[in-house]
Each structure stands twice: as structure tokens, then as C-alpha cells.
Write a protein that holds these residues in place. Structure first.
Motif, PDB file in Angstrom:
ATOM      1  N   LEU A   1      46.770  46.656  50.672  1.00 15.32           N
ATOM      2  CA  LEU A   1      47.054  45.300  50.792  1.00 15.32           C
ATOM      3  C   LEU A   1      46.164  44.214  49.880  1.00 15.32           C
ATOM      4  CD1 LEU A   1      48.062  45.535  54.466  1.00 15.32           C
ATOM      5  CD2 LEU A   1      49.621  45.336  52.511  1.00 15.32           C
ATOM      6  N   VAL A   2      44.880  44.439  49.969  1.00 18.61           N
ATOM      7  CA  VAL A   2      43.896  43.601  49.240  1.00 18.61           C
ATOM      8  C   VAL A   2      44.387  43.850  47.984  1.00 18.61           C
ATOM      9  CG1 VAL A   2      41.648  43.603  48.584  1.00 18.61           C
ATOM     10  CG2 VAL A   2      42.182  43.848  51.001  1.00 18.61           C
ATOM     11  N   ASP A   3      44.427  45.139  47.338  1.00 23.77           N
ATOM     12  CA  ASP A   3      44.781  45.336  45.940  1.00 23.77           C
ATOM     13  C   ASP A   3      46.197  44.459  45.455  1.00 23.77           C
ATOM     14  OD1 ASP A   3      42.498  46.836  45.773  1.00 23.77           O
ATOM     15  OD2 ASP A   3      43.685  48.724  45.831  1.00 23.77           O
ATOM     16  N   ILE A   4      47.104  44.616  46.338  1.00 20.02           N
ATOM     17  CA  ILE A   4      48.407  44.013  45.898  1.00 20.02           C
ATOM     18  C   ILE A   4      48.032  42.485  45.851  1.00 20.02           C
ATOM     19  CG2 ILE A   4      50.665  43.545  46.869  1.00 20.02           C
ATOM     20  CD1 ILE A   4      50.505  46.270  47.923  1.00 20.02           C
ATOM     21  N   ALA A   5      47.636  41.669  47.043  1.00 24.25           N
ATOM     22  CA  ALA A   5      47.141  40.320  47.104  1.00 24.25           C
ATOM     23  C   ALA A   5      46.411  39.881  46.072  1.00 24.25           C
ATOM     24  CB  ALA A   5      46.543  40.079  48.436  1.00 24.25           C
ATOM     25  N   THR A   6      45.444  40.570  45.414  1.00 21.32           N
ATOM     26  CA  THR A   6      44.638  40.161  44.257  1.00 21.32           C
ATOM     27  C   THR A   6      45.357  40.483  42.991  1.00 21.32           C
ATOM     28  OG1 THR A   6      43.178  41.914  44.461  1.00 21.32           O
ATOM     29  CG2 THR A   6      42.499  40.217  45.502  1.00 21.32           C
TER      30      THR A   6
ATOM     31  N   GLY B   1      46.674  39.539  39.678  1.00 28.57           N
ATOM     32  CA  GLY B   1      47.238  38.117  39.209  1.00 28.57           C
ATOM     33  C   GLY B   1      46.656  37.023  39.930  1.00 28.57           C
ATOM     34  N   ARG B   2      45.632  36.946  40.611  1.00 28.36           N
ATOM     35  CA  ARG B   2      45.004  36.080  41.385  1.00 28.36           C
ATOM     36  C   ARG B   2      43.431  35.916  41.264  1.00 28.36           C
ATOM     37  NH1 ARG B   2      47.214  34.509  47.336  1.00 28.36           N
ATOM     38  NH2 ARG B   2      45.890  32.869  46.854  1.00 28.36           N
ATOM     39  N   ALA B   3      42.818  34.940  41.260  1.00 31.42           N
ATOM     40  CA  ALA B   3      41.323  35.222  41.418  1.00 31.42           C
ATOM     41  C   ALA B   3      40.802  35.685  42.521  1.00 31.42           C
ATOM     42  CB  ALA B   3      40.858  33.582  41.016  1.00 31.42           C
ATOM     43  N   ALA B   4      39.858  36.576  42.445  1.00 32.39           N
ATOM     44  CA  ALA B   4      39.240  37.323  43.351  1.00 32.39           C
ATOM     45  C   ALA B   4      37.764  36.841  43.593  1.00 32.39           C
ATOM     46  CB  ALA B   4      39.264  38.931  43.325  1.00 32.39           C
ATOM     47  N   ALA B   5      37.360  36.760  44.845  1.00 24.94           N
ATOM     48  CA  ALA B   5      36.024  36.693  45.243  1.00 24.94           C
ATOM     49  C   ALA B   5      35.091  37.622  44.485  1.00 24.94           C
ATOM     50  CB  ALA B   5      35.812  36.489  46.569  1.00 24.94           C
ATOM     51  N   THR B   6      33.914  37.504  44.129  1.00 26.00           N
ATOM     52  CA  THR B   6      32.809  38.502  43.751  1.00 26.00           C
ATOM     53  C   THR B   6      32.783  39.360  44.877  1.00 26.00           C
ATOM     54  OG1 THR B   6      30.958  37.101  44.284  1.00 26.00           O
ATOM     55  CG2 THR B   6      31.800  37.014  42.035  1.00 26.00           C
ATOM     56  N   ASP B   7      32.127  40.840  44.567  1.00 23.26           N
ATOM     57  CA  ASP B   7      32.088  41.619  45.768  1.00 23.26           C
ATOM     58  C   ASP B   7      30.863  40.839  46.722  1.00 23.26           C
ATOM     59  OD1 ASP B   7      33.380  43.427  44.717  1.00 23.26           O
ATOM     60  OD2 ASP B   7      31.879  44.281  43.559  1.00 23.26           O
ATOM     61  N   GLU B   8      29.909  39.963  46.153  1.00 13.96           N
ATOM     62  CA  GLU B   8      28.586  39.233  46.916  1.00 13.96           C
ATOM     63  C   GLU B   8      29.412  38.202  47.775  1.00 13.96           C
ATOM     64  OE1 GLU B   8      24.684  36.729  46.449  1.00 13.96           O
ATOM     65  OE2 GLU B   8      25.739  37.495  44.671  1.00 13.96           O
ATOM     66  N   LEU B   9      30.362  37.432  47.310  1.00 13.08           N
ATOM     67  CA  LEU B   9      31.014  36.564  47.954  1.00 13.08           C
ATOM     68  C   LEU B   9      31.872  36.969  49.172  1.00 13.08           C
ATOM     69  CD1 LEU B   9      31.686  33.599  48.866  1.00 13.08           C
ATOM     70  CD2 LEU B   9      33.374  33.569  46.922  1.00 13.08           C
ATOM     71  N   TYR B  10      32.554  38.033  48.720  1.00 13.42           N
ATOM     72  CA  TYR B  10      33.560  38.691  49.843  1.00 13.42           C
ATOM     73  C   TYR B  10      32.664  39.475  50.953  1.00 13.42           C
ATOM     74  CZ  TYR B  10      36.543  42.404  51.502  1.00 13.42           C
ATOM     75  OH  TYR B  10      37.233  43.222  52.224  1.00 13.42           O
ATOM     76  N   ALA B  11      31.577  40.140  50.447  1.00 15.55           N
ATOM     77  CA  ALA B  11      30.677  40.665  51.706  1.00 15.55           C
ATOM     78  C   ALA B  11      29.889  39.681  52.537  1.00 15.55           C
ATOM     79  CB  ALA B  11      29.500  41.471  50.920  1.00 15.55           C
ATOM     80  N   GLN B  12      29.713  38.378  51.822  1.00 18.60           N
ATOM     81  CA  GLN B  12      29.311  37.412  52.880  1.00 18.60           C
ATOM     82  C   GLN B  12      30.537  36.787  53.668  1.00 18.60           C
ATOM     83  OE1 GLN B  12      28.030  34.377  50.039  1.00 18.60           O
ATOM     84  NE2 GLN B  12      26.199  35.304  49.576  1.00 18.60           N
ATOM     85  N   ARG B  13      31.432  36.524  53.319  1.00 18.85           N
ATOM     86  CA  ARG B  13      32.441  36.218  53.992  1.00 18.85           C
ATOM     87  C   ARG B  13      33.131  37.187  55.188  1.00 18.85           C
ATOM     88  NH1 ARG B  13      37.046  34.107  49.552  1.00 18.85           N
ATOM     89  NH2 ARG B  13      35.933  32.031  48.930  1.00 18.85           N
TER      90      ARG B  13
ATOM     91  N   ALA C   1      40.217  40.843  55.438  1.00 23.82           N
ATOM     92  CA  ALA C   1      39.828  41.634  54.366  1.00 23.82           C
ATOM     93  C   ALA C   1      40.695  40.875  53.016  1.00 23.82           C
ATOM     94  CB  ALA C   1      39.913  42.924  54.261  1.00 23.82           C
ATOM     95  N   VAL C   2      41.756  40.509  53.289  1.00 28.77           N
ATOM     96  CA  VAL C   2      42.782  40.162  52.230  1.00 28.77           C
ATOM     97  C   VAL C   2      42.302  38.669  52.009  1.00 28.77           C
ATOM     98  CG1 VAL C   2      45.073  39.626  51.576  1.00 28.77           C
ATOM     99  CG2 VAL C   2      44.661  41.673  52.877  1.00 28.77           C
ATOM    100  N   LYS C   3      42.325  37.860  53.043  1.00 32.08           N
ATOM    101  CA  LYS C   3      41.939  36.581  52.971  1.00 32.08           C
ATOM    102  C   LYS C   3      40.615  36.216  52.252  1.00 32.08           C
ATOM    103  CE  LYS C   3      42.252  32.229  55.418  1.00 32.08           C
ATOM    104  NZ  LYS C   3      43.661  31.649  55.134  1.00 32.08           N
ATOM    105  N   ALA C   4      39.479  36.936  52.843  1.00 31.58           N
ATOM    106  CA  ALA C   4      37.978  36.950  52.272  1.00 31.58           C
ATOM    107  C   ALA C   4      38.019  37.488  50.750  1.00 31.58           C
ATOM    108  CB  ALA C   4      37.133  37.836  53.122  1.00 31.58           C
ATOM    109  N   ARG C   5      39.046  38.134  50.326  1.00 30.65           N
ATOM    110  CA  ARG C   5      38.822  38.660  48.923  1.00 30.65           C
ATOM    111  C   ARG C   5      39.669  37.624  47.916  1.00 30.65           C
ATOM    112  NH1 ARG C   5      35.666  41.772  45.944  1.00 30.65           N
ATOM    113  NH2 ARG C   5      35.832  43.411  46.914  1.00 30.65           N
ATOM    114  N   LEU C   6      40.429  36.572  48.389  1.00 34.30           N
ATOM    115  CA  LEU C   6      41.057  35.685  47.779  1.00 34.30           C
ATOM    116  C   LEU C   6      40.102  34.587  47.452  1.00 34.30           C
ATOM    117  CD1 LEU C   6      44.673  35.865  49.344  1.00 34.30           C
ATOM    118  CD2 LEU C   6      43.831  36.875  47.105  1.00 34.30           C
TER     119      LEU C   6
END
Length: 86
Positions: free
Chosen positions: A25-30, A32-44, A68-73
Motif C-alpha cells: 500500500l505504501v508503494d502504491i500510494a507513493t 508518482g508522488r513525492a515521498a519523504a526521505t527515509d530519515e524523515l519517514y523514520a522520524q514521523r 505508514a502510508v501517511k508518513a511516507r507521503l
């Protein structure tokens, strides 16, 4: 895992999701959309993991989203009405 007394009344244990499905679901949601960096995602995710309004270890009580989806966007924000955590 039991439902919290002040949790979503419509949610039951049947809404739990496997880690593999969550990643799909994370892969599908991201796409064509800007994704958060791994560091930002981990913080969120760390903030969400400590949040008392996280349900079933996956779902935000306020918006019903899988965190996990919301934090990755990249353009997402924490929906907490009193004090957004990120």
C-alpha cells in the motif's frame, strides 16, 4: 490486540494488516508522488509509534489513515487537532 475503549467503534481486529500488505500500500500510494526521505519517514513513524491515538499499531484515530502510508507521503501532516506531532 484488543480495541481501546475510546477507539474507533467501527474497527475490530479484522482490520489488522500484514506488514507485506502495508508495504504494498505504501508503494502504491507513493507512485508518482513525492515521498519523504527515509530519515524523515523514520522520524514521523517514531512520533506515531509513541502516540496514544495510534490504533492496532497501524491506524491513526484522527484520520483513519494507515500511518505508514501517511508518513511516507512528503506533503502529509499529522492530523492531531490539538498538537500535530509532525
Amino acid at each position: 490486540m484488543q480495541q481501546r475503549a475510546n477507539g474507533c467503534k467501527g474497527c475490530r481486529e479484522s482490520v489488522q494488516i500484514t506488514p507485506d500488505k502495508l508495504q504494498r500500500l505504501v508503494d502504491i500510494a507513493t507512485r508518482g508522488r513525492a515521498a519523504a526521505t527515509d530519515e524523515l519517514y523514520a522520524q514521523r513513524m517514531a512520533h506515531c509509534g509513541r502516540c496514544p491515538d495510534l490504533q492496532y499499531e497501524t491506524t491513526c484515530r484522527y484520520c483513519g489513515c494507515l500511518v505508514a502510508v501517511k508518513a511516507r507521503l512528503l506533503d502529509s501532516v499529522c492530523p492531531c487537532p490539538l498538537f500535530p506531532k509532525w
